[in-house]
Design an enzyme around this catalytic site. Structure first.
Site, mmCIF file in Angstrom:
data_model
loop_
_atom_site.group_PDB
_atom_site.id
_atom_site.type_symbol
_atom_site.label_atom_id
_atom_site.label_comp_id
_atom_site.label_asym_id
_atom_site.label_seq_id
_atom_site.Cartn_x
_atom_site.Cartn_y
_atom_site.Cartn_z
ATOM 1 N N VAL A 91 0.930 -0.976 0.066
ATOM 2 C CA VAL A 91 -0.248 0.249 -0.163
ATOM 3 C C VAL A 91 0.911 0.964 0.605
ATOM 4 O O VAL A 91 1.942 1.804 1.278
ATOM 5 C CB VAL A 91 -1.127 0.283 1.338
ATOM 6 N N CYS A 92 0.613 1.850 -1.260
ATOM 7 C CA CYS A 92 1.026 3.094 -1.044
ATOM 8 C C CYS A 92 1.104 4.756 -0.649
ATOM 9 O O CYS A 92 0.270 5.175 -1.695
ATOM 10 C CB CYS A 92 2.264 3.589 -2.389
#
Length: 444
Positions: A91-92
């Site tokens: 998850v960026c």
């Protein structure tokens, strides 16, 4: 107590008490550092009412440092649901330190689990194509075409993976709707979950009952999404690859909304059958005088007495003497659009109540923005009274009689009625006419 444990415990408690209908968190009592979270996709996005699960691993240096967050709903690492949510689960986000952000966007001890969940939820936007850096203001004709294609395939895979595959696994049925052999159901994902499995290696699935009940809420919306998808693409049409998608980090496949529609109906039938099976299980539990059976019988007697002592005309009885099936007779509130109505409401209880919450259905048809077309009411009991049947009954009645409800798209359980209720003045008049007509028909 370890300060980080204290902080995590408080945050989890606050989130679980929160009435937010789109976020949920849970962990095993023995390990609060491994937290599962569920985000229900926002309305008016391609993620609408999908069930997206994440794993939080929280270190001893929390909250000075952010947790590690992994997306679980990835179809076994084969589906990238967002430019910022990779197929491998990454998850960026700048607050997680997994993406470079502007000054002030970094993690701070003032943030917490809820702020992370809200940040992830914000990625699930109406046009996620623009989440990819460099594509925020893309206006080329090819970009406009890609935006439409990207939205369409996310909508399709949201239904297929986050809703349909999840519910089929929970119900132990295959894509054909038939029961799978026990202990042979296909896992949705393949991640190392040892930290949150108990000694018997039983999967920790804290959102199973929640997703089943929400599926019943949102079933009509899922069918509307299918209808919209069928108008835009043909079955068998391949997904278009986006410029930012690469090997092992993409969303490949073909559209087949006809198949998704069939599987949605199979899940609905399986859920209805499961609810019906509780009655027979309940009679066995009653004969054995289990704790749940005795508790429900006692609560039934208390509710009967409560109605008797109050001014409310409502009544309740057991179906065939079974404490696991209650029939509530609700009389419409005087001086409202419900005035004069007489409604039979069936309340079904699982032998595993309150871990599995009751399933309630209006057996008398009612056109209402909080009642799904199959009679399932959209209501939320107080979180600290989930085991109190009277609280469930009161919550259902309150949702029916609420005079000035706040606009909340998370409560869209009957899209047609919801649109009329929150539409123009003429729409509201049409809503009231249809509601009154159904009330009159309830006593005919």
């Amino acid at each position: 107590m370890d300060q980080s444990i204290f902080r995590i415990t408080k945050e989890l408690s606050d989130l679980q008490r929160n009435s937010d209908l789109s976020l949920a968190v849970a962990c095993r009592d023995i390990d609060v550092r491994n937290v599962k979270a569920l985000i229900i996709g926002p309305h008016d996005t391609p993620y609408e009412f999908g069930f997206f699960e994440f794993l939080f691993k929280i270190g001893k240096d929390y909250p000075r440092k952010s947790p590690t967050v992994t997306a679980i709903t990835t179809n076994g690492g084969r589906c990238r649901f967002n430019p910022n949510i990779y197929a491998n689960g990454k998850v960026c986000l700048s607050i997680l330190g997994t993406w470079r952000g502007e000054r002030g966007e970094e993690w701070s001890a003032a943030q917490g689990l809820e702020s992370i969940l809200l940040s992830i939820q914000s990625l699930m936007s109406p046009n996620p194509y623009e989440n990819e850096p460099g594509f925020e203001d893309a206006n080329e004709p090819s970009d406009k075409r890609n935006q439409k294609n990207y939205i369409q395939k996310i909508r399709h895979e949201t239904l297929r993976i986050s809703v349909i595959q999840r519910l089929e696994e929970y119900l132990g049925i295959g894509p054909d709707g038939q029961a799978l052999p026990q202990n042979n159901s296909k896992e949705e994902y393949d991640l190392d979950m040892d930290a949150i499995e108990d000694d018997r290696n039983v999967p920790f699935e804290p959102f199973k009952d929640l997703c089943k009940r929400r599926f019943l809420w949102y079933f009509d919306s899922y069918l509307e999404a299918v209808k919209k998808g069928k108008q835009e693409v043909q079955d068998g049409e391949p997904f278009a690859r986006m410029p930012f998608e690469g090997p092992s980090n993409t969303m490949e496949g073909k559209f087949n909304y006809t198949e998704l529609e069939r599987r949605l109906h199979s899940i609905k039938r399986a859920l209805d059958a499961e609810t019906e099976s509780w009655a027979a299980e309940g009679l066995v539990a009653k004969a054995k005088e289990t704790t749940v059976a005795v508790n429900l019988q006692r609560q039934y007697e208390q509710v009967v007495e409560s109605f008797r002592q109050s001014d409310l005309p409502h009544s309740v009885e057991l179906l065939d003497g079974n404490p696991f099936v209650w029939i509530l007779t609700y009389f419409g509130k005087p001086m409202t659009n419900l005035d004069g109505g007489l409604f039979k409401i069936r309340i079904s209880f699982s032998p595993r109540f309150p871990e599995e919450q009751p399933r309630i259905r209006f057996e008398t048809r009612l056109f209402h923005h909080r009642i799904a077309s199959d009679g399932t009411p959209c209501y939320v009991p107080p979180t600290n009274r989930r085991e109190d049947v009277k609280a469930h009954i009161e919550a259902v009645i309150d949702s029916l009689e609420e005079e000035n409800p706040p606009y909340d798209p998370r409560t869209i359980v009957r899209p047609e009625a919801f649109k009329l209720y929150w539409g123009s003045e003429e729409d509201r008049k049409m809503y009231n006419r249809r509601l009154r007509r159904s009330v009159q028909q309830s006593v005919e």
